[in-house]
Write an enzyme that holds these catalytic residues in place. Structure first.
Site, mmCIF file in Angstrom:
data_model
loop_
_atom_site.group_PDB
_atom_site.id
_atom_site.type_symbol
_atom_site.label_atom_id
_atom_site.label_comp_id
_atom_site.label_asym_id
_atom_site.label_seq_id
_atom_site.Cartn_x
_atom_site.Cartn_y
_atom_site.Cartn_z
ATOM 1 N N SER A 215 0.827 -1.208 0.000
ATOM 2 C CA SER A 215 0.000 0.000 0.000
ATOM 3 C C SER A 215 0.859 1.254 0.000
ATOM 4 C CB SER A 215 -0.909 0.013 1.231
ATOM 5 O OG SER A 215 -1.549 1.267 1.359
ATOM 6 N N HIS B 162 -1.240 -1.270 -4.156
ATOM 7 C CA HIS B 162 -2.517 -0.961 -3.516
ATOM 8 C C HIS B 162 -2.666 0.545 -3.348
ATOM 9 C CE1 HIS B 162 -6.065 -2.246 -1.243
ATOM 10 N NE2 HIS B 162 -5.808 -1.243 -0.425
ATOM 11 N N MET C 180 -9.317 7.785 -0.356
ATOM 12 C CA MET C 180 -10.171 8.192 0.761
ATOM 13 C C MET C 180 -10.672 9.609 0.532
ATOM 14 S SD MET C 180 -7.923 6.793 3.972
ATOM 15 C CE MET C 180 -7.001 5.259 3.896
ATOM 16 N N MET D 68 -11.602 -5.977 5.704
ATOM 17 C CA MET D 68 -10.777 -5.022 6.439
ATOM 18 C C MET D 68 -10.422 -5.617 7.791
ATOM 19 S SD MET D 68 -10.207 -2.468 4.499
ATOM 20 C CE MET D 68 -9.388 -1.464 5.763
ATOM 21 N N MET E 234 -12.415 3.961 -0.638
ATOM 22 C CA MET E 234 -13.085 4.245 0.633
ATOM 23 C C MET E 234 -13.732 5.608 0.507
ATOM 24 S SD MET E 234 -10.159 2.685 3.163
ATOM 25 C CE MET E 234 -8.827 2.836 1.953
ATOM 26 N N HIS F 44 -8.558 0.747 -3.997
ATOM 27 C CA HIS F 44 -9.509 0.486 -2.914
ATOM 28 C C HIS F 44 -10.218 1.800 -2.592
ATOM 29 C CE1 HIS F 44 -9.974 -0.628 1.643
ATOM 30 N NE2 HIS F 44 -11.129 -0.535 1.026
ATOM 31 N N ASP G 29 -5.002 3.445 -1.783
ATOM 32 C CA ASP G 29 -6.083 3.751 -0.849
ATOM 33 C C ASP G 29 -6.670 5.118 -1.193
ATOM 34 O OD1 ASP G 29 -6.087 1.513 1.132
ATOM 35 O OD2 ASP G 29 -3.998 2.135 1.339
ATOM 36 N N ASP H 293 -6.653 -6.457 4.597
ATOM 37 C CA ASP H 293 -6.038 -5.132 4.537
ATOM 38 C C ASP H 293 -6.110 -4.485 5.911
ATOM 39 O OD1 ASP H 293 -5.207 -2.559 4.045
ATOM 40 O OD2 ASP H 293 -6.788 -2.066 2.626
ATOM 41 N N GLY H 294 -4.946 -4.218 6.479
ATOM 42 C CA GLY H 294 -4.883 -3.516 7.751
ATOM 43 C C GLY H 294 -4.065 -4.259 8.785
ATOM 44 N N GLY I 253 -9.455 3.962 7.126
ATOM 45 C CA GLY I 253 -9.250 5.400 7.243
ATOM 46 C C GLY I 253 -7.815 5.819 7.483
#
Length: 225
Positions: free
Chosen positions: A8, A32, A36, A136, A67, A65, A34, A174-175, A141
């Site tokens: 990521s 990856h 947001m 997740m 979000m 991804h 993210d 993920d996370g 976030g």
């Protein structure tokens, strides 16, 4: 089980994203991204213009991804510009089947993500519409959060649901994925692993990817996957 590692860039240096992507280009499977919007999640990162720019410099497919609050509107566009995969959140999508089909029609891998507190069973009938299910393992976030072990039973249930329907759906986590957690994820049934700090926080990001892959493959073999 074929393991995929998707570093990521949320943990990379935003001032030199192309360089940080190049560092893992020979050892990772995906990059990856993210996305947001400070509405669906309490953070604002990058969007479509940055993805379009990275596509010109990445030898790896981009795993986007989303979000965001309105994935039905925006997700197809990410696929149209060339993202290799686009994942939307079940909690945010108003017309998930239509949106997932539009992602696939544009040539990308369609993914459905669910948050830690969201059960997987209500989405069993959507498994035939997706190429990847993202569970997740932190609250979405922010990067650098601690892995939530409570999600591991859901990973196992998701793997059984996929097997029960005889589908080739990838199962992504993920996370908080790193050296201390990736083997438990692989044993539970995950086969695609997003890692941010575990890769870009390492002295040698490429070697970190190699080590994570080896850990996941070893755990999957122990579990007979």
């Amino acid at each position: 089980m074929m393991v995929e590692i998707s570093p990521s860039i949320l943990s990379a240096d935003f001032a030199r994203l192309a360089d940080d992507v190049a560092i893992i280009a020979d050892v990772a499977d995906w990059v990856h991204i993210d996305v947001m919007d400070n509405h669906f999640v309490p953070n604002l990162t990058i969007g479509l213009p940055v993805v379009e720019a990275l596509l010109k410099h990445s030898a790896l497919p981009l795993d986007c991804h989303l979000m965001i609050e309105d994935p039905d509107r925006w997700a197809p566009r990410y696929a149209e510009v060339g993202a290799g995969g686009v994942t939307i959140h079940a909690e945010a999508a108003k017309a998930p089947i239509r949106t997932l089909r539009e992602i696939r029609s544009a040539g990308a891998r369609a993914g459905l993500a669910i948050n830690p507190a969201t059960p997987v069973e209500p989405y069993e009938d959507l498994l035939g519409e997706i190429d990847m299910l993202l569970l997740m393992t932190v609250e979405p976030g922010f990067g650098g959060q601690r892995f939530l072990d409570v999600v591991l039973p859901k990973v196992r249930r998701a793997r059984e649901l996929i097997k029960g329907r005889d589908l080739s759906v990838r199962l992504q986590v993920d996370g908080g994925v790193g050296a201390e957690t990736i083997e438990r994820c692989a044993e539970a049934g995950a086969d695609v692993f997003v890692a941010g700090n575990a890769v870009y926080g390492a002295d040698d990001p490429a070697e970190a990817v190699r080590a994570l892959r080896a850990d996941a493959e070893r755990a999957a073999a122990r579990a007979g996957r």
